[in-house]
Structures are given as C-alpha cells and as structure tokens.
Design a protein around this motif. Structure first.
Motif, PDB file in Angstrom:
ATOM      1  N   GLN A 263     -11.388  18.990  21.883  1.00  0.00           N
ATOM      2  CA  GLN A 263     -12.289  19.730  22.267  1.00  0.00           C
ATOM      3  C   GLN A 263     -14.005  19.718  22.243  1.00  0.00           C
ATOM      4  OE1 GLN A 263     -10.258  22.617  20.619  1.00  0.00           O
ATOM      5  NE2 GLN A 263      -8.803  22.971  21.679  1.00  0.00           N
ATOM      6  N   GLN A 264     -13.743  18.141  20.771  1.00  0.00           N
ATOM      7  CA  GLN A 264     -15.111  18.311  20.588  1.00  0.00           C
ATOM      8  C   GLN A 264     -16.366  17.863  22.314  1.00  0.00           C
ATOM      9  OE1 GLN A 264     -16.349  18.219  17.126  1.00  0.00           O
ATOM     10  NE2 GLN A 264     -14.015  19.266  17.119  1.00  0.00           N
ATOM     11  N   GLU A 265     -17.145  18.058  21.543  1.00  0.00           N
ATOM     12  CA  GLU A 265     -19.171  17.900  22.416  1.00  0.00           C
ATOM     13  C   GLU A 265     -19.668  17.165  21.552  1.00  0.00           C
ATOM     14  OE1 GLU A 265     -19.734  21.434  24.759  1.00  0.00           O
ATOM     15  OE2 GLU A 265     -18.052  21.968  25.460  1.00  0.00           O
ATOM     16  N   LEU A 266     -19.885  15.616  22.277  1.00  0.00           N
ATOM     17  CA  LEU A 266     -21.236  14.677  21.720  1.00  0.00           C
ATOM     18  C   LEU A 266     -22.179  14.892  21.947  1.00  0.00           C
ATOM     19  CD1 LEU A 266     -18.527  11.750  20.516  1.00  0.00           C
ATOM     20  CD2 LEU A 266     -19.756  13.841  19.167  1.00  0.00           C
ATOM     21  N   PRO A 267     -23.349  15.055  21.276  1.00  0.00           N
ATOM     22  CA  PRO A 267     -24.573  14.842  22.321  1.00  0.00           C
ATOM     23  C   PRO A 267     -24.917  13.093  22.981  1.00  0.00           C
ATOM     24  CG  PRO A 267     -24.772  14.469  20.095  1.00  0.00           C
ATOM     25  CD  PRO A 267     -23.427  14.605  19.854  1.00  0.00           C
ATOM     26  N   ALA A 268     -25.948  13.538  24.112  1.00  0.00           N
ATOM     27  CA  ALA A 268     -25.363  12.624  24.959  1.00  0.00           C
ATOM     28  C   ALA A 268     -26.321  11.295  24.524  1.00  0.00           C
ATOM     29  CB  ALA A 268     -26.987  12.876  25.889  1.00  0.00           C
TER      30      ALA A 268
ATOM     31  N   GLN B 130      -6.460  19.433  12.030  1.00  0.00           N
ATOM     32  CA  GLN B 130      -7.871  19.559  13.122  1.00  0.00           C
ATOM     33  C   GLN B 130      -8.772  19.889  12.663  1.00  0.00           C
ATOM     34  OE1 GLN B 130      -5.387  22.776  15.344  1.00  0.00           O
ATOM     35  NE2 GLN B 130      -3.503  22.675  14.626  1.00  0.00           N
ATOM     36  N   LEU B 131     -10.119  19.454  14.148  1.00  0.00           N
ATOM     37  CA  LEU B 131     -11.334  19.985  13.665  1.00  0.00           C
ATOM     38  C   LEU B 131     -11.514  20.514  14.349  1.00  0.00           C
ATOM     39  CD1 LEU B 131     -12.772  15.762  14.402  1.00  0.00           C
ATOM     40  CD2 LEU B 131     -12.449  16.625  12.475  1.00  0.00           C
ATOM     41  N   THR B 132     -12.750  21.531  13.720  1.00  0.00           N
ATOM     42  CA  THR B 132     -12.797  22.773  14.471  1.00  0.00           C
ATOM     43  C   THR B 132     -13.919  22.341  15.644  1.00  0.00           C
ATOM     44  OG1 THR B 132     -14.462  23.304  13.200  1.00  0.00           O
ATOM     45  CG2 THR B 132     -12.703  24.125  12.599  1.00  0.00           C
ATOM     46  N   PRO B 133     -14.086  23.082  17.059  1.00  0.00           N
ATOM     47  CA  PRO B 133     -14.870  22.600  17.972  1.00  0.00           C
ATOM     48  C   PRO B 133     -16.315  22.218  17.176  1.00  0.00           C
ATOM     49  CG  PRO B 133     -13.948  24.491  18.390  1.00  0.00           C
ATOM     50  CD  PRO B 133     -13.319  24.313  17.317  1.00  0.00           C
ATOM     51  N   GLY B 134     -17.234  21.863  17.247  1.00  0.00           N
ATOM     52  CA  GLY B 134     -18.403  21.200  17.259  1.00  0.00           C
ATOM     53  C   GLY B 134     -18.966  21.157  15.692  1.00  0.00           C
ATOM     54  N   THR B 135     -18.121  20.234  15.302  1.00  0.00           N
ATOM     55  CA  THR B 135     -17.989  19.909  14.671  1.00  0.00           C
ATOM     56  C   THR B 135     -18.501  18.136  13.628  1.00  0.00           C
ATOM     57  OG1 THR B 135     -15.730  20.612  13.310  1.00  0.00           O
ATOM     58  CG2 THR B 135     -16.571  18.453  11.976  1.00  0.00           C
ATOM     59  N   LEU B 136     -18.204  17.281  15.327  1.00  0.00           N
ATOM     60  CA  LEU B 136     -18.713  16.099  14.965  1.00  0.00           C
ATOM     61  C   LEU B 136     -20.210  16.207  15.391  1.00  0.00           C
ATOM     62  CD1 LEU B 136     -16.264  13.823  17.247  1.00  0.00           C
ATOM     63  CD2 LEU B 136     -16.615  13.972  14.533  1.00  0.00           C
ATOM     64  N   ALA B 137     -20.929  17.110  16.416  1.00  0.00           N
ATOM     65  CA  ALA B 137     -21.985  17.120  16.791  1.00  0.00           C
ATOM     66  C   ALA B 137     -23.036  17.507  15.504  1.00  0.00           C
ATOM     67  CB  ALA B 137     -22.015  18.515  17.749  1.00  0.00           C
ATOM     68  N   ARG B 138     -22.043  18.692  14.166  1.00  0.00           N
ATOM     69  CA  ARG B 138     -22.688  18.973  13.500  1.00  0.00           C
ATOM     70  C   ARG B 138     -23.012  17.911  13.035  1.00  0.00           C
ATOM     71  NH1 ARG B 138     -19.551  23.816  14.060  1.00  0.00           N
ATOM     72  NH2 ARG B 138     -18.469  22.731  12.806  1.00  0.00           N
ATOM     73  N   ASP B 139     -22.366  17.066  12.730  1.00  0.00           N
ATOM     74  CA  ASP B 139     -22.347  15.687  11.076  1.00  0.00           C
ATOM     75  C   ASP B 139     -23.172  15.054  11.817  1.00  0.00           C
ATOM     76  OD1 ASP B 139     -19.907  16.903   9.855  1.00  0.00           O
ATOM     77  OD2 ASP B 139     -18.335  15.740  10.585  1.00  0.00           O
ATOM     78  N   LEU B 140     -22.994  14.336  13.358  1.00  0.00           N
ATOM     79  CA  LEU B 140     -23.813  13.744  13.331  1.00  0.00           C
ATOM     80  C   LEU B 140     -25.449  14.631  13.336  1.00  0.00           C
ATOM     81  CD1 LEU B 140     -22.347  11.904  16.289  1.00  0.00           C
ATOM     82  CD2 LEU B 140     -22.720  11.328  14.463  1.00  0.00           C
ATOM     83  N   ALA B 141     -25.316  15.267  13.824  1.00  0.00           N
ATOM     84  CA  ALA B 141     -27.159  15.783  13.965  1.00  0.00           C
ATOM     85  C   ALA B 141     -27.809  15.904  12.488  1.00  0.00           C
ATOM     86  CB  ALA B 141     -27.059  17.110  13.671  1.00  0.00           C
ATOM     87  N   VAL B 142     -26.655  15.865  11.551  1.00  0.00           N
ATOM     88  CA  VAL B 142     -27.653  15.572   9.735  1.00  0.00           C
ATOM     89  C   VAL B 142     -27.310  13.864   9.295  1.00  0.00           C
ATOM     90  CG1 VAL B 142     -26.560  16.087   7.042  1.00  0.00           C
ATOM     91  CG2 VAL B 142     -26.419  17.563   9.453  1.00  0.00           C
ATOM     92  N   LEU B 143     -26.452  13.220   9.687  1.00  0.00           N
ATOM     93  CA  LEU B 143     -27.071  12.049   9.419  1.00  0.00           C
ATOM     94  C   LEU B 143     -27.925  10.747  10.109  1.00  0.00           C
ATOM     95  CD1 LEU B 143     -22.978  11.333   9.077  1.00  0.00           C
ATOM     96  CD2 LEU B 143     -24.846  11.523   7.268  1.00  0.00           C
TER      97      LEU B 143
END
Length: 253
Positions: A28-33, A94-107
């Motif tokens: 369910q995670q949507e990652l940046p391009a 379980q990860l919630t939707p958007g978690t990975l994208a938020r982590d990547l955006a910060v880092l």
C-alpha cells in the motif's frame, strides 16, 4: 536510476503468520518517482515454520541464520540490504499508508538528519487501535533529547524504535543493533540520538500489534535484574558516544 529503501524484518516461528499483513501494508506504500522498496526477511533460526508465510515477490528476500535474537537477525539482514536507507518493520506490525514517502522526504531534504521516527498506535487483538499521550512535536529531535527523556521516565523513550528509518551508513557505523536479548532497538535509538539529529512525524506511521506471543509481553522481558542490566549498558553506550564527540554528518577536515 532507481533508488531503493530497504525494509528489514526479523522473524521467528510464532510471529511468522503475521507476515502477510505486514506485506499488505508494504504493498500500500506509494513511493516518490524513481524509488522502490526491497524487503529483507531474516529468520532468527533455521526452521520450516517461516518460509510458508513469505510472499512470492521479487522484491522480497528471505534468509535464515543461527538464532541469536531479533537484533542479530536484523544485523544479519544488512548483508543483503543494498540501499541508502533502512526501514524497520517487525513481523507482527504494519506500516500505515504514506509512511515510507514521509520518511524519504525528510531524509532526502536534510542531510543533517540521520534518522526518522513517527507516531504509533497499538493494534489490539480485537482489531481496534489505541494511542497514548506524550508524543513530541512534529519536527527535528536534537541530539541527547531522547536519552534525557528516557532517563527521566523510567527508561521509556518518547519515540518508538520500531518506527525507525535510518541512513544505512550511519546504522553500519554504529554496529547495527545492540547485542542484548531485548531492548536492542532502544539501544540503537539512543546511540543514534547521541550522534545525530533525528525527526519525529506526528502522523501515524505504524500499527504496533499487541498479542500474547510478542517478546515484550514475556516475563523474562520485565525481570528486574535483567532489565536493570540492559538499561545500564544501553545508557553507558549512549553516554560514551556522546562523550567521544563524534557527530553525524562528520565535519569536513
């Protein structure tokens, strides 16, 4: 060129049945391009109990090894993790939707941030969720802040180590997880906080499953003598790192 975030999961027989739900949360995670995830599942041991629950997906790597606890399993998994960032996901969470994208955006936005954490909700056996008070403000976490709070609050941090996303080189530089039977993830969190700034996201990033088989629910986890020893070495490591004066990112010479 595609870039990769590595999801690291330690698993043993009793928690293996939860892997399909963890996988669903990853799907369910949507990652940046230009980004993709790879999931490295490392069994803490060599049994036939885990493999049937491992998803059939080219993005999933399954390995086994000598039993040594979750910290050992996660550190072993780094041998198969090729990516700039490592995200922790316990087998029963379980990860919630958007978690990975938020982590990547910060880092990606701030090279001075070494790691991220996020808000957690307990996932109860009946499927309901429950939060708890005391989360810090959304934003950066300064060096030493987690250790100070942890020490003043009966060894309970204000951010959850099960939500960590960390730069792989920083994780390796600290030696991975601590060689402890429990609290190995808290030990890593405090070590990270001793040498680098972090980040807390106020949006829920993890559903933390509460069930009778989880390691933190066992009597050995709260044995007073063992707990005192674990906390002593966790604190000593964090304070030693702070005293050495090493910081991430390192200043140019």
């Amino acid at each position: 060129m595609t870039r990769r975030v590595i999801i690291v999961t330690a698993v043993h027989g009793p928690s293996a049945a939860f892997l399909p739900e963890a996988y669903k949360s990853l799907e369910q995670q949507e990652l940046p391009a230009g980004w993709e995830w790879q999931w490295v599942i490392q069994e803490d041991g060599r049994t036939e109990e885990v493999r049937p629950y491992v998803p059939d997906d080219v993005r999933v790597t399954f390995r086994q090894g000598r039993p040594g606890g979750p910290g050992v399993a996660r550190t072993f998994a780094l041998a198969h993790a090729e990516g700039a960032y490592v995200k922790i996901l316990d087998a029963d969470d379980q990860l919630t939707p958007g978690t990975l994208a938020r982590d990547l955006a910060v880092l990606e936005a701030d090279p001075g941030i070494g790691w991220t954490t996020s808000r957690v909700l307990d996932l109860l056996p009946d499927g309901s969720t429950a939060g708890f008070p005391g989360d810090p403000d959304d934003g950066p976490i300064e060096r030493g802040a987690v250790l100070d709070f942890w020490k003043a609050n009966d060894f309970r941090a204000q951010v959850h180590p099960a939500t960590l996303c960390v730069r792989r080189d920083l994780l390796l530089g600290l030696g991975g997880w601590m060689a402890l039977p429990a609290s190995e993830d808290t030990g890593l969190l405090l070590a990270l906080n001793s040498v680098s700034r972090g980040w807390f996201s106020g949006e829920v990033g993890l559903l933390y499953r509460k069930w009778e088989g989880q390691a933190t629910g066992q009597a050995s986890h709260v044995d007073p003598a063992e707990r005192e020893a674990r906390m002593a070495v966790v604190e000593a490591r964090a304070r030693a790192l702070a005293a050495f004066g090493w910081r991430y990112p390192c200043a140019a010479r």
